[in-house]
Design a protein around this motif. Structure first.
Motif, PDB file in Angstrom:
ATOM      1  N   ASN A  92      -6.951   8.666   4.398  1.00 45.77           N
ATOM      2  CA  ASN A  92      -6.076   9.578   4.151  1.00 45.77           C
ATOM      3  C   ASN A  92      -6.270  10.734   3.142  1.00 45.77           C
ATOM      4  O   ASN A  92      -5.428  11.814   3.458  1.00 45.77           O
ATOM      5  CB  ASN A  92      -4.969   8.788   3.412  1.00 45.77           C
TER       6      ASN A  92
ATOM      7  N   THR B 291     -10.340   1.524   2.332  1.00 47.04           N
ATOM      8  CA  THR B 291     -10.437   2.290   3.545  1.00 47.04           C
ATOM      9  C   THR B 291      -9.230   3.124   3.935  1.00 47.04           C
ATOM     10  O   THR B 291      -9.545   4.340   4.500  1.00 47.04           O
ATOM     11  CB  THR B 291     -10.580   1.286   4.926  1.00 47.04           C
ATOM     12  N   ARG B 292      -8.214   2.695   3.617  1.00 44.09           N
ATOM     13  CA  ARG B 292      -6.961   3.648   3.956  1.00 44.09           C
ATOM     14  C   ARG B 292      -7.173   5.096   3.026  1.00 44.09           C
ATOM     15  O   ARG B 292      -6.561   6.184   3.465  1.00 44.09           O
ATOM     16  CB  ARG B 292      -5.659   2.864   3.691  1.00 44.09           C
TER      17      ARG B 292
ATOM     18  N   GLU C 225      -9.183  -3.064   2.314  1.00 46.83           N
ATOM     19  CA  GLU C 225      -8.407  -2.370   3.228  1.00 46.83           C
ATOM     20  C   GLU C 225      -7.918  -1.119   2.586  1.00 46.83           C
ATOM     21  O   GLU C 225      -7.718  -0.056   3.095  1.00 46.83           O
ATOM     22  CB  GLU C 225      -7.247  -3.386   3.830  1.00 46.83           C
TER      23      GLU C 225
ATOM     24  N   TRP D 223      -6.189   5.224  12.644  1.00 46.52           N
ATOM     25  CA  TRP D 223      -4.875   5.948  12.082  1.00 46.52           C
ATOM     26  C   TRP D 223      -3.611   5.174  12.552  1.00 46.52           C
ATOM     27  O   TRP D 223      -3.942   4.600  13.931  1.00 46.52           O
ATOM     28  CB  TRP D 223      -4.898   7.249  12.581  1.00 46.52           C
ATOM     29  N   GLN D 224      -2.695   4.934  11.843  1.00 39.76           N
ATOM     30  CA  GLN D 224      -1.329   4.448  12.193  1.00 39.76           C
ATOM     31  C   GLN D 224      -0.311   5.579  12.477  1.00 39.76           C
ATOM     32  O   GLN D 224       0.185   6.006  11.562  1.00 39.76           O
ATOM     33  CB  GLN D 224      -0.961   3.351  11.151  1.00 39.76           C
TER      34      GLN D 224
ATOM     35  N   LYS E 125      -9.750  12.066   9.570  1.00 39.06           N
ATOM     36  CA  LYS E 125      -9.791  10.567   9.879  1.00 39.06           C
ATOM     37  C   LYS E 125     -10.970  10.549  10.677  1.00 39.06           C
ATOM     38  O   LYS E 125     -11.276   9.425  11.073  1.00 39.06           O
ATOM     39  CB  LYS E 125      -8.384  10.405  10.683  1.00 39.06           C
TER      40      LYS E 125
ATOM     41  N   GLY F  52      -3.852   6.509   7.601  1.00 35.80           N
ATOM     42  CA  GLY F  52      -5.343   5.706   7.845  1.00 35.80           C
ATOM     43  C   GLY F  52      -5.182   4.171   7.759  1.00 35.80           C
ATOM     44  O   GLY F  52      -4.358   3.818   6.836  1.00 35.80           O
ATOM     45  N   VAL F  53      -6.019   3.585   8.506  1.00 37.73           N
ATOM     46  CA  VAL F  53      -5.972   2.107   8.702  1.00 37.73           C
ATOM     47  C   VAL F  53      -7.170   1.654   8.912  1.00 37.73           C
ATOM     48  O   VAL F  53      -8.215   2.133  10.150  1.00 37.73           O
ATOM     49  CB  VAL F  53      -4.901   1.782   9.617  1.00 37.73           C
TER      50      VAL F  53
ATOM     51  N   ARG G 295       1.488  -1.815   8.019  1.00 39.56           N
ATOM     52  CA  ARG G 295       0.474  -0.779   8.530  1.00 39.56           C
ATOM     53  C   ARG G 295       1.593   0.789   8.196  1.00 39.56           C
ATOM     54  O   ARG G 295       2.139   1.069   9.301  1.00 39.56           O
ATOM     55  CB  ARG G 295      -0.007  -0.811   9.897  1.00 39.56           C
TER      56      ARG G 295
ATOM     57  N   TYR H  79       0.735  -1.339  -0.047  1.00 43.38           N
ATOM     58  CA  TYR H  79       0.092   0.085  -0.044  1.00 43.38           C
ATOM     59  C   TYR H  79       0.848   1.149  -0.145  1.00 43.38           C
ATOM     60  O   TYR H  79       1.828   1.237   0.904  1.00 43.38           O
ATOM     61  CB  TYR H  79      -0.936  -0.073   1.220  1.00 43.38           C
TER      62      TYR H  79
END
Length: 455
Positions: free
Chosen positions: A149, A144-145, A141, A426-427, A243, A438-439, A434, A108
């Motif tokens: 973001n 979503t990220r 996923e 959020w990471q 976020k 965003g996560v 990761r 990603y």
């Protein structure tokens, strides 16, 4: 960007994964020792052939006793030279699906504003792994990220609606959107009150998939930016508020997972996303206002920065009217959850023991951690102010995640079972699979638990 595996090929170079203190493959000879290779997590030793060309590589997994830290270890293999790679062998203790998913998650990159996808290494899907299922999970996923973001300048309520429509069209779902003053006409007053001061009109996004089977309702908080309203946040607290629609982004990712893995078959899915921006203007809702919800419960607003539970309340009340077998709310709801458990572990709340057990077990099994917290009955009086049925922000600040969950549970009545996830979305620092940003949190755990919850 799109996650991918390489096609099987005889030209793919071998990659060995090794635990610390395990024997190295004989093909490596003495070269790793000469290079000081010690099998630290993510450490890579490139192997030359007799002519000095690249013949393969070894990657360390660290100590076997700390295997939990290496569950997505293969995400680090993105540091390999470009070209096709295959796993020469899968070491004991590493699941092929988990290893392959780590690789996909490691691919990603958020490239909307800077750069583009690089021509990096490509992995042949390991033997025993379900490539189609893993690619579906990774695509969801990535969705979503990407949504989290994207800044609010390009991901306001209208753009979130557009993303929902794109997904609904792709999976063959039905979608209806109620916008602006129509929210009042459709008895969704809390969503309207929170979002009416923004430049973009508030809205409720309503997606349905499937016509037969148990009804699963998923409600995701879609606050596309949160200034705090008239209880304005300080600048440092506002910096990450793009976020605050992480619950909505995770709900859409979960919908994509359910549809694309086939898990949606035999279920009726309803995804509700109240999409708003909590802004400041002359018509903003105020501290001290008393608002009446769709359910008829009055809510005293003691902090306009506790807006997420307000928009969720109307959407959940609407979902509960159909008596779903399971309702799940997903929301970046409280800072208290982060103080208690940090950014990696969302708390979840559920009164139904079999459902809670299934979620807890699945979360650990698929490395999408959740930690159960209580709907603590003695705290109920904290959400009951003197002049209204409910208080959106009890004084004192203690047990903030629990009191928020108790507030939401009042609007889930009618659902046979209810679970609430207070995610972060959020990471803050890069970790295997990761990257910083965003996560998704909880979606894979829910996907894995559903066969036990709604068989």
């Amino acid at each position: 960007m799109t996650p991918e595996f390489a096609a099987a090929s005889d030209s793919a170079r071998p990659l060995w994964l090794v635990w610390k203190d395990d024997a190295l493959p004989p093909e490596a000879g003495d070269w790793p020792a000469q290079c000081g290779f010690s099998a630290k997590p993510g450490e890579i030793c490139l192997l030359p052939d007799g002519a000095g060309a690249l013949s393969g590589a070894i990657m360390g997994l660290g100590a076997r006793s700390e295997a939990g830290r290496s569950r997505f270890a293969l995400a680090r293999a993105q540091a390999l030279p470009k070209g096709d790679w295959r796993l020469a062998a899968l070491p004991e203790g590493l699941d092929p699906d988990e290893a392959a998913l780590g690789w996909l998650f490691g691919q990603y990159r958020f490239t909307r504003y800077k750069g583009g996808p690089s021509d990096g290494p490509h992995l042949v899907c390991p033997e025993g792994a379900d490539a189609d299922r893993l690619l579906a999970i990774a695509r969801a996923e990535f969705l979503t990220r990407d949504l989290i973001n994207t800044p609010a300048s390009d991901m306001g309520p209208a753009q979130l609606e557009a993303a929902a429509r794109t997904l609904a069209d792709r999976i063959g779902a039905r979608i209806e959107v109620t916008t602006g003053e129509a929210l009042l006409q459709q008895n969704l007053p809390l969503i309207h009150a929170v979002g009416r001061a923004a430049a973009e009109a508030p809205r409720l996004i309503d997606i349905r998939l499937g016509d037969e089977g148990a009804l699963l309702a998923i409600v995701g908080k879609g606050v596309c930016f949160d200034t705090g309203g008239l209880n304005l946040k300080p600048g440092a607290s506002m910096a990450l508020m793009k976020k605050d629609m992480g619950g909505a982004a995770t709900a859409l990712g979960l919908l994509a997972m359910l549809a694309d893995t086939g898990a949606a078959k035999g279920l009726r899915l309803r995804v509700l996303i109240p999409a708003v921006e909590n802004s400041v203007a002359g018509n903003a809702f105020r501290p001290g206002d008393v608002l009446t919800s769709r359910k008829g419960l009055s809510v005293e607003v003691n902090n306009t920065d506790a807006e997420g539970r307000l928009v969720l309340a109307d959407a959940m009340a609407l979902a509960a009217e159909e008596a779903p077998e399971l309702m799940i709310s997903l929301a970046t709801l409280t800072g208290a959850a982060r103080v208690a458990l940090g950014p990696d572990i969302p708390p979840f709340y559920c009164d139904d023991e079999p459902t809670a057990a299934a979620l807890q077990e699945a979360a650990m099994r698929v490395a999408d951690p959740l930690w159960r917290m209580p709907f603590w009955q003695p705290y109920e009086p904290q959400i009951e102010p003197a002049i209204a049925d409910l208080d959106n922000a009890p004084a004192g600040g203690m047990a903030g995640s629990i009191t928020a969950a108790l507030f939401l549970r009042r609007f889930a009545q009618g659902a046979a079972r209810y679970a609430h996830l207070d995610i972060y979305g959020w990471q803050p620092a890069a970790a295997p699979g990761r990257p910083k940003g965003g996560v998704g949190q909880g979606a894979r755990a829910i996907l894995a638990a559903l066969p036990r919850i709604l068989p």
